[in-house]
Design an enzyme around this catalytic site. Sequence first.
Site, PDB file in Angstrom:
ATOM      1  N   TYR A  33      -0.589  35.498 -16.878  1.00  0.00           N
ATOM      2  CA  TYR A  33      -1.801  35.525 -16.738  1.00  0.00           C
ATOM      3  C   TYR A  33      -3.144  35.698 -15.916  1.00  0.00           C
ATOM      4  CZ  TYR A  33      -2.830  31.791 -13.034  1.00  0.00           C
ATOM      5  OH  TYR A  33      -2.423  30.552 -12.374  1.00  0.00           O
ATOM      6  N   LYS A 148       1.921  36.163 -11.028  1.00  0.00           N
ATOM      7  CA  LYS A 148       0.822  35.430 -10.915  1.00  0.00           C
ATOM      8  C   LYS A 148       1.690  34.562 -12.888  1.00  0.00           C
ATOM      9  CE  LYS A 148      -4.025  34.302 -11.526  1.00  0.00           C
ATOM     10  NZ  LYS A 148      -4.320  33.197 -10.912  1.00  0.00           N
ATOM     11  N   GLU A 180      -0.908  29.049   0.654  1.00  0.00           N
ATOM     12  CA  GLU A 180      -2.565  29.322   0.395  1.00  0.00           C
ATOM     13  C   GLU A 180      -2.159  28.097  -0.393  1.00  0.00           C
ATOM     14  OE1 GLU A 180      -1.671  31.597  -3.349  1.00  0.00           O
ATOM     15  OE2 GLU A 180       0.169  31.288  -3.393  1.00  0.00           O
ATOM     16  N   LEU A 204       0.216  34.473  -3.670  1.00  0.00           N
ATOM     17  CA  LEU A 204      -0.559  35.025  -5.064  1.00  0.00           C
ATOM     18  C   LEU A 204      -0.879  36.270  -4.217  1.00  0.00           C
ATOM     19  CD1 LEU A 204      -0.577  35.690  -7.854  1.00  0.00           C
ATOM     20  CD2 LEU A 204      -2.995  34.542  -8.299  1.00  0.00           C
TER      21      LEU A 204
END
Length: 302
Positions: A33, A148, A180, A204
């Site tokens: 996505y 992702k 993260e 990411l």
Amino acid sequence: MNDLIWFNGQVMKMADAHVGVEDRGFQFADGVYEVVRFYNGKPFTLREHMERLVRSAEGIKLSVPMPIDELADEITRFIPRTGEREGYVYLQLTRGVCERNHRFPRPAPPATLLFYVHKLPPALEPGEGEGLKLLAVKDERWKRCWIKCIGLIANVLAKNEATGTGYDEAVFLEDGIVSEGATSNIFAVRGQKLITHPVGTKVLPGITRLVVFQLADKLGIEIDERPLREDEVMRADELFITSTTRELAWVARWNDRYIGQGKCGPLTTKIHRAYRDRVRAETRGSGASSSPASHPRIVNVA
Ligand code: PDD
């Protein structure tokens, strides 16, 4: 208005779009996505998001079923049709519908590709507002966090652990290293330098993170891209997270420890101002509601 969806090439009402029960996204989280912010009806850093979509798709052995330039054009044309000026596009691509089997279907079914928009309310100017409270949580995700992927249950659980106990965001911690957030990248400021974990198995490649790198370069601010230790985070002069929907958001607390001076630090504010300048420069245009009083304002939503 905003009940429209672009669904496998057709624009229709959201209520008329149906995804099959055996869609592999639904059964295996076999999909990827993107979340793209738009300002003044125009997408920001769309090319970067499209390029990441291609890399994410490749990461799960899938290809984007149309050239990304065409997909970008479709997105750019779709936003004004929704009537929204400030918001984000949610795009999802899955391997499509076929009989349930772990093996990749051969021949490959048509992919499911869709996107739609959500409106975002006005947000604060850089440096304003309350700082975020971050909760460190155990990292129980898979090792391909650079993809992702729609399989986000570890992030969902982490986020809820944080928000359920009065925090705003969960941040993954493993062996004393901070990677993260559940929905964001994280930067520490020490002296005049930024420190952030490299992208890859645990992080990411955030597009906002990328823009911060570009802005820091322009502003002559050094970035140390290396594993970030928790003790550095706790003793940071400033701490901020980045994401498409929140841009830069300053952090007031790490667990029960206060960070910095109880207000947004000067370097965070400086970079965030530069970020807004870039947003304005790239999304101004005819019909724009870009008088100084109506500059895009972003809130913490994710
Ligand atoms: N999340 N890391 C993770 C795990 C994320 O989910 C996100 C964004 C980021 C920041 O990436 P970017 O700057 O490209 O938004 C980092 C989005 C907003 C979401 O899932 O809703």
